[in-house]
Design a protein around this motif. Sequence first.
Motif, mmCIF file in Angstrom:
data_model
loop_
_atom_site.group_PDB
_atom_site.id
_atom_site.type_symbol
_atom_site.label_atom_id
_atom_site.label_comp_id
_atom_site.label_asym_id
_atom_site.label_seq_id
_atom_site.Cartn_x
_atom_site.Cartn_y
_atom_site.Cartn_z
ATOM 1 N N ASP A 2 0.830 -1.203 0.000
ATOM 2 C CA ASP A 2 0.000 0.000 0.000
ATOM 3 C C ASP A 2 0.860 1.247 0.000
ATOM 4 O O ASP A 2 1.876 1.298 0.676
ATOM 5 N N VAL A 3 0.449 2.245 -0.763
ATOM 6 C CA VAL A 3 1.189 3.507 -0.723
ATOM 7 C C VAL A 3 0.660 4.316 0.463
ATOM 8 O O VAL A 3 -0.546 4.538 0.567
ATOM 9 N N PRO A 4 1.552 4.712 1.374
ATOM 10 C CA PRO A 4 1.048 5.443 2.538
ATOM 11 C C PRO A 4 0.624 6.853 2.170
ATOM 12 O O PRO A 4 1.125 7.435 1.212
ATOM 13 N N MET A 5 -0.300 7.408 2.949
ATOM 14 C CA MET A 5 -0.599 8.826 2.793
ATOM 15 C C MET A 5 0.623 9.577 3.293
ATOM 16 O O MET A 5 1.232 9.196 4.271
ATOM 17 N N ARG A 6 0.992 10.643 2.614
ATOM 18 C CA ARG A 6 2.152 11.407 3.050
ATOM 19 C C ARG A 6 1.699 12.487 4.025
ATOM 20 O O ARG A 6 0.551 12.924 3.971
ATOM 21 N N PRO A 7 2.626 12.893 4.929
ATOM 22 C CA PRO A 7 2.229 13.918 5.897
ATOM 23 C C PRO A 7 1.675 15.171 5.223
ATOM 24 O O PRO A 7 0.826 15.848 5.780
ATOM 25 N N GLU A 171 8.379 8.488 8.836
ATOM 26 C CA GLU A 171 7.798 9.484 7.931
ATOM 27 C C GLU A 171 7.885 9.027 6.474
ATOM 28 O O GLU A 171 6.897 9.060 5.738
ATOM 29 N N THR A 172 9.103 8.569 6.081
ATOM 30 C CA THR A 172 9.329 8.317 4.656
ATOM 31 C C THR A 172 8.532 7.115 4.138
ATOM 32 O O THR A 172 7.992 7.145 3.044
ATOM 33 N N GLU A 208 18.223 12.874 8.532
ATOM 34 C CA GLU A 208 18.989 12.547 7.325
ATOM 35 C C GLU A 208 18.103 11.837 6.295
ATOM 36 O O GLU A 208 18.082 12.180 5.118
ATOM 37 N N ALA A 209 17.348 10.842 6.805
ATOM 38 C CA ALA A 209 16.503 10.051 5.890
ATOM 39 C C ALA A 209 15.445 10.925 5.229
ATOM 40 O O ALA A 209 15.141 10.777 4.041
ATOM 41 N N VAL A 210 14.895 11.842 5.997
ATOM 42 C CA VAL A 210 13.836 12.715 5.472
ATOM 43 C C VAL A 210 14.423 13.656 4.416
ATOM 44 O O VAL A 210 13.813 13.908 3.373
#
Length: 383
Positions: A2-7, A171-172, A208-210
């Motif tokens: 599933d593609v997550p909803m982004r913030p 988050e990502t 960093e990841a974000v």
Amino acid sequence: MDVPMRPEEKKRLNWENGLYLAPLTTVGNLPFRRLCVDYGATITISEMALAQPLVTGSAEEWALVRRHESEKMFGVQLAGGFPNRMVPAAELLAKELGPSGIDFVDINMGCPIDLIFKQGAGSALMDQPTRLGKILVGMNRALGEIPLTVKFRTGILNNKPNAHKLMPRYETEWGVSAMTLHGRSRQQRYSRLANWDYIKECVEVAREAVKDAGMAPIPIFGNGDCFSAQGYYEAKERTGVDGVMLARGALIKPWLFTEIAERREWDISATERLEGIRKFAEYGLSHWGSDTLGVNLTRRFLCEALSFQHRYIPIGLLERMPPMINERPPSYKGRNELETLLASPYVGDWLKIAEMFLGPPDESFTFSPKHKSNAYGSEEAQG
Ligand SMILES: Cc1cc2nc3c(=O)[nH]c(=O)nc-3n(C[C@H](O)[C@H](O)[C@H](O)COP(=O)(O)O)c2cc1C
């Protein structure tokens, strides 16, 4: 997958300089939160609610997620171990309360107690990233524009911290809108101080990841042992967190929010403290009612609050600053009779204080504190 909803598809949580009162089972009730808001708390959250009884319509569980109108940024904390419980619970919360009723929903990933852990919930989720991902993505979708947040620990075992592995993914990969890390493991409970060096490392990997993903950074809060304005700002500057969540500090001295907002240590007088207790009684009666049942509930929860507040040591009596959460002096005499009474560890004295505002209890009323806060390190806390 599933593609997550982004913030970005959610309402944005602007938590910069937020003063966040932690989720606190039993003691983080609505009247206490209202008192903390008076003292300057800007982010508040319900006591932990369990997904299953919410879904089956338990009135008791739904009472836990009620907000007071003074709570301007209010979340609901939810515990559960599986998508088939957490997603319907999120859907119901969104349907019943909506984006104007709740500002965010938080997942409890820190609760250490066996009852919750054995159901795969609370801190057990930290070792189940696949299941956790399904819960997060499913809940995010069910919540629509209501943001989803997480509160977790360093890990389950002392020697196997894994928050740093999950944090870059929240988050990502999973679309989480804010996170809070309590710097202790499940195994550790309240022994030893929270590990703020580790919190700093985790903040760095998450940021960093974000950045690599080209996403806007979400609020990251740290949590553990904050007990003074100085402690708050030092933790923030040293680790790069956006803010510090306050739990026992707020329970012992609810005016901690004022100290932080005004960047000062407040040598509060006993009379000023009593005014806070009076307000709690007033808010309790307005929330639980002023009939016998409501008065008894108010008395009970006021005594629970005093089981923490009596631990406060007036700043004027301290030999050095700032005050620390684990300080336990031998019993002391206050600067006046009232200050001595407020420091009493005896239930009989808490009842006496409650009586000032609620009148004498009826004969059937008994009280023993739910959280054994008298001995440092032995809190039967849920986080
Ligand atoms: C009485 C009590 C009840 C708590 N209940 C919860 C809870 O329901 N959910 C949760 O995530 N954490 C809960 N916690 C943990 C706190 O939110 C916080 O993470 C922990 O106490 C560390 O912060 P502190 O050092 O400022 O106390 C509870 C803590 C206490 C002392």
